[in-house]
Design a protein around this motif. Structure first.
Motif, PDB file in Angstrom:
ATOM      1  N   GLY A  11       1.864   8.466  -7.905  1.00 46.39           N
ATOM      2  CA  GLY A  11       2.063   7.649  -6.723  1.00 46.39           C
ATOM      3  C   GLY A  11       0.989   6.580  -6.619  1.00 46.39           C
ATOM      4  O   GLY A  11      -0.125   6.759  -7.111  1.00 46.39           O
ATOM      5  N   ALA A  12       1.349   5.473  -5.995  1.00 50.21           N
ATOM      6  CA  ALA A  12       0.406   4.374  -5.782  1.00 50.21           C
ATOM      7  C   ALA A  12       0.909   3.513  -4.633  1.00 50.21           C
ATOM      8  O   ALA A  12       2.124   3.393  -4.428  1.00 50.21           O
ATOM      9  CB  ALA A  12       0.266   3.529  -7.044  1.00 50.21           C
ATOM     10  N   ASN A  13      -0.025   2.906  -3.899  1.00 49.21           N
ATOM     11  CA  ASN A  13       0.381   1.957  -2.857  1.00 49.21           C
ATOM     12  C   ASN A  13      -0.575   0.762  -2.741  1.00 49.21           C
ATOM     13  O   ASN A  13      -0.541   0.029  -1.759  1.00 49.21           O
ATOM     14  CB  ASN A  13       0.588   2.645  -1.505  1.00 49.21           C
ATOM     15  CG  ASN A  13      -0.687   3.123  -0.854  1.00 49.21           C
ATOM     16  OD1 ASN A  13      -1.728   3.261  -1.491  1.00 49.21           O
ATOM     17  ND2 ASN A  13      -0.608   3.400   0.440  1.00 49.21           N
ATOM     18  N   GLN A  20       1.066  -0.004 -11.374  1.00 50.32           N
ATOM     19  CA  GLN A  20       0.076   1.069 -11.505  1.00 50.32           C
ATOM     20  C   GLN A  20       0.725   2.367 -11.992  1.00 50.32           C
ATOM     21  O   GLN A  20       0.198   3.051 -12.871  1.00 50.32           O
ATOM     22  CB  GLN A  20      -0.654   1.306 -10.169  1.00 50.32           C
ATOM     23  CG  GLN A  20      -1.476   0.141  -9.691  1.00 50.32           C
ATOM     24  CD  GLN A  20      -2.680  -0.147 -10.576  1.00 50.32           C
ATOM     25  OE1 GLN A  20      -3.069   0.639 -11.433  1.00 50.32           O
ATOM     26  NE2 GLN A  20      -3.301  -1.303 -10.353  1.00 50.32           N
ATOM     27  N   VAL A  21       1.879   2.700 -11.412  1.00 54.35           N
ATOM     28  CA  VAL A  21       2.589   3.922 -11.812  1.00 54.35           C
ATOM     29  C   VAL A  21       3.058   3.803 -13.263  1.00 54.35           C
ATOM     30  O   VAL A  21       2.893   4.736 -14.060  1.00 54.35           O
ATOM     31  CB  VAL A  21       3.764   4.214 -10.847  1.00 54.35           C
ATOM     32  CG1 VAL A  21       4.683   5.303 -11.399  1.00 54.35           C
ATOM     33  CG2 VAL A  21       3.224   4.615  -9.469  1.00 54.35           C
ATOM     34  N   GLU A  22       3.616   2.659 -13.613  1.00 53.12           N
ATOM     35  CA  GLU A  22       4.088   2.468 -14.992  1.00 53.12           C
ATOM     36  C   GLU A  22       2.928   2.496 -15.987  1.00 53.12           C
ATOM     37  O   GLU A  22       3.048   3.050 -17.079  1.00 53.12           O
ATOM     38  CB  GLU A  22       4.900   1.181 -15.096  1.00 53.12           C
ATOM     39  CG  GLU A  22       6.227   1.297 -14.378  1.00 53.12           C
ATOM     40  CD  GLU A  22       6.999  -0.012 -14.256  1.00 53.12           C
ATOM     41  OE1 GLU A  22       6.403  -1.101 -14.432  1.00 53.12           O
ATOM     42  OE2 GLU A  22       8.210   0.060 -13.962  1.00 53.12           O
ATOM     43  N   ALA A  23       1.786   1.931 -15.619  1.00 54.57           N
ATOM     44  CA  ALA A  23       0.606   1.965 -16.490  1.00 54.57           C
ATOM     45  C   ALA A  23       0.105   3.398 -16.671  1.00 54.57           C
ATOM     46  O   ALA A  23      -0.293   3.793 -17.780  1.00 54.57           O
ATOM     47  CB  ALA A  23      -0.504   1.077 -15.920  1.00 54.57           C
ATOM     48  N   ALA A  24       0.145   4.180 -15.615  1.00 58.41           N
ATOM     49  CA  ALA A  24      -0.281   5.579 -15.709  1.00 58.41           C
ATOM     50  C   ALA A  24       0.659   6.375 -16.610  1.00 58.41           C
ATOM     51  O   ALA A  24       0.210   7.209 -17.401  1.00 58.41           O
ATOM     52  CB  ALA A  24      -0.358   6.203 -14.322  1.00 58.41           C
ATOM     53  N   PRO A  54       0.269   0.976   3.413  1.00 56.98           N
ATOM     54  CA  PRO A  54       1.498   0.521   2.743  1.00 56.98           C
ATOM     55  C   PRO A  54       2.323   1.682   2.199  1.00 56.98           C
ATOM     56  O   PRO A  54       1.805   2.767   1.935  1.00 56.98           O
ATOM     57  CB  PRO A  54       0.974  -0.337   1.585  1.00 56.98           C
ATOM     58  CG  PRO A  54      -0.436  -0.677   1.927  1.00 56.98           C
ATOM     59  CD  PRO A  54      -0.941   0.446   2.777  1.00 56.98           C
ATOM     60  N   ASP A  55       3.631   1.423   2.022  1.00 53.34           N
ATOM     61  CA  ASP A  55       4.512   2.402   1.396  1.00 53.34           C
ATOM     62  C   ASP A  55       4.055   2.671  -0.031  1.00 53.34           C
ATOM     63  O   ASP A  55       3.382   1.846  -0.656  1.00 53.34           O
ATOM     64  CB  ASP A  55       5.958   1.899   1.374  1.00 53.34           C
ATOM     65  CG  ASP A  55       6.595   1.912   2.759  1.00 53.34           C
ATOM     66  OD1 ASP A  55       5.991   2.430   3.714  1.00 53.34           O
ATOM     67  OD2 ASP A  55       7.722   1.387   2.878  1.00 53.34           O
ATOM     68  N   PHE A  56       4.466   3.813  -0.553  1.00 60.05           N
ATOM     69  CA  PHE A  56       4.116   4.227  -1.907  1.00 60.05           C
ATOM     70  C   PHE A  56       5.258   3.987  -2.875  1.00 60.05           C
ATOM     71  O   PHE A  56       6.428   3.978  -2.488  1.00 60.05           O
ATOM     72  CB  PHE A  56       3.786   5.729  -1.942  1.00 60.05           C
ATOM     73  CG  PHE A  56       2.396   6.046  -1.494  1.00 60.05           C
ATOM     74  CD1 PHE A  56       1.380   6.242  -2.408  1.00 60.05           C
ATOM     75  CD2 PHE A  56       2.100   6.148  -0.139  1.00 60.05           C
ATOM     76  CE1 PHE A  56       0.088   6.532  -1.990  1.00 60.05           C
ATOM     77  CE2 PHE A  56       0.819   6.436   0.286  1.00 60.05           C
ATOM     78  CZ  PHE A  56      -0.185   6.626  -0.639  1.00 60.05           C
ATOM     79  N   VAL A  57       4.919   3.835  -4.131  1.00 58.86           N
ATOM     80  CA  VAL A  57       5.858   3.950  -5.237  1.00 58.86           C
ATOM     81  C   VAL A  57       5.549   5.301  -5.872  1.00 58.86           C
ATOM     82  O   VAL A  57       4.388   5.595  -6.167  1.00 58.86           O
ATOM     83  CB  VAL A  57       5.688   2.810  -6.266  1.00 58.86           C
ATOM     84  CG1 VAL A  57       6.523   3.083  -7.511  1.00 58.86           C
ATOM     85  CG2 VAL A  57       6.076   1.480  -5.637  1.00 58.86           C
ATOM     86  N   PRO A  93      -4.888   5.115   1.236  1.00 62.85           N
ATOM     87  CA  PRO A  93      -4.323   4.243   0.212  1.00 62.85           C
ATOM     88  C   PRO A  93      -4.998   4.485  -1.131  1.00 62.85           C
ATOM     89  O   PRO A  93      -6.174   4.840  -1.187  1.00 62.85           O
ATOM     90  CB  PRO A  93      -4.631   2.832   0.716  1.00 62.85           C
ATOM     91  CG  PRO A  93      -5.065   2.971   2.128  1.00 62.85           C
ATOM     92  CD  PRO A  93      -5.531   4.373   2.313  1.00 62.85           C
ATOM     93  N   ARG A  94      -4.236   4.283  -2.198  1.00 61.34           N
ATOM     94  CA  ARG A  94      -4.811   4.503  -3.524  1.00 61.34           C
ATOM     95  C   ARG A  94      -4.131   3.663  -4.578  1.00 61.34           C
ATOM     96  O   ARG A  94      -2.954   3.370  -4.489  1.00 61.34           O
ATOM     97  CB  ARG A  94      -4.772   5.968  -3.908  1.00 61.34           C
ATOM     98  CG  ARG A  94      -3.371   6.533  -3.939  1.00 61.34           C
ATOM     99  CD  ARG A  94      -3.369   8.006  -3.746  1.00 61.34           C
ATOM    100  NE  ARG A  94      -3.563   8.296  -2.346  1.00 61.34           N
ATOM    101  CZ  ARG A  94      -3.114   9.364  -1.727  1.00 61.34           C
ATOM    102  NH1 ARG A  94      -2.466  10.265  -2.385  1.00 61.34           N
ATOM    103  NH2 ARG A  94      -3.320   9.549  -0.464  1.00 61.34           N
ATOM    104  N   VAL A  95      -4.911   3.315  -5.577  1.00 57.18           N
ATOM    105  CA  VAL A  95      -4.416   2.557  -6.721  1.00 57.18           C
ATOM    106  C   VAL A  95      -3.484   3.444  -7.546  1.00 57.18           C
ATOM    107  O   VAL A  95      -2.450   2.992  -8.024  1.00 57.18           O
ATOM    108  CB  VAL A  95      -5.592   2.047  -7.584  1.00 57.18           C
ATOM    109  CG1 VAL A  95      -5.107   1.466  -8.896  1.00 57.18           C
ATOM    110  CG2 VAL A  95      -6.389   1.023  -6.817  1.00 57.18           C
ATOM    111  N   ILE A  96      -3.852   4.718  -7.715  1.00 54.76           N
ATOM    112  CA  ILE A  96      -3.018   5.665  -8.454  1.00 54.76           C
ATOM    113  C   ILE A  96      -3.386   7.079  -8.017  1.00 54.76           C
ATOM    114  O   ILE A  96      -4.531   7.351  -7.656  1.00 54.76           O
ATOM    115  CB  ILE A  96      -3.181   5.515  -9.998  1.00 54.76           C
ATOM    116  CG1 ILE A  96      -2.113   6.300 -10.760  1.00 54.76           C
ATOM    117  CG2 ILE A  96      -4.578   5.921 -10.425  1.00 54.76           C
ATOM    118  CD1 ILE A  96      -0.704   5.767 -10.608  1.00 54.76           C
ATOM    119  N   ASP A  97      -2.378   7.934  -8.039  1.00 63.44           N
ATOM    120  CA  ASP A  97      -2.582   9.353  -7.757  1.00 63.44           C
ATOM    121  C   ASP A  97      -1.765  10.113  -8.785  1.00 63.44           C
ATOM    122  O   ASP A  97      -0.561   9.861  -8.939  1.00 63.44           O
ATOM    123  CB  ASP A  97      -2.102   9.680  -6.337  1.00 63.44           C
ATOM    124  CG  ASP A  97      -2.399  11.101  -5.922  1.00 63.44           C
ATOM    125  OD1 ASP A  97      -3.374  11.689  -6.428  1.00 63.44           O
ATOM    126  OD2 ASP A  97      -1.663  11.635  -5.070  1.00 63.44           O
TER     127      ASP A  97
END
Length: 168
Positions: A11-13, A20-24, A54-57, A93-97
């Motif tokens: 997850g990321a927002n 970010q999700v695709e890079a992870a 913000p919403d998450f992906v 909020p986070r760049v990636i989880d």
């Protein structure tokens, strides 16, 4: 070398969350001892806990790994750090989880690792993506991903919105 199946939620927002999700996902697949076997669709979701953000992906991947559960967890934390994750606000909020949801249906309960993830079965942003790629996958004693996803969506039909198809 023996491998086991593990479930990882992403997850990321912040800072282009989809990217970010695709890079992870790509980083996971390039990590020694980990091979991504299935990728869920990407979903947008509302934040849980701290809602003023913000919403998450979100997405889920199934991986085959030769790493132990502890090694996999530490690898996920290292990948988060490499993508700029800062842990300053709980549920913030986070760049990636990257969350280890399940490791070969094993039970862990120690200071560093609790598996299956103790709240995964309550979260549509985990269960809906997991059901999309492994509908029969059972999380602890809570039931299959598809049963849990259906229950969560019945209670909150707009909990997740698909934004991109996954890959197998």
């Amino acid at each position: 070398m023996n491998t086991v199946t593990a479930v990882i939620a992403l997850g990321a927002n912040l800072e282009n969350p989809r990217q970010q999700v695709e890079a992870a996902m790509a980083a996971l697949n390039q990590t020694k001892g980990i091979r991504v076997k299935a990728i869920s669709p990407l979903y947008t979701t509302k934040p849980v806990g701290l809602t003023n953000q913000p919403d998450f992906v979100n997405a889920v991947v199934l991986v085959h790994t030769s790493l132990s559960a502890s090694e996999l967890l530490h690898t996920l934390l290292k990948l988060e750090e490499q993508q700029g994750r800062v842990r300053d606000i709980p549920n913030g909020p986070r760049v990636i989880d990257l969350d280890l949801i399940d490791y070969h249906h094993q039970i862990f309960n120690d200071a560093d690792l609790v598996l299956p993830h103790p709240r995964a079965h309550e979260r549509a942003f985990v269960m809906v993506p997991l059901a999309a790629i492994a509908s029969c996958y059972v999380i602890g004693t809570h039931g299959s991903a598809s049963t849990l996803a259906a229950k969560l969506l019945k209670a909150q039909p707009d909990a997740v919105t698909i934004i991109a198809d996954g890959q197998d």
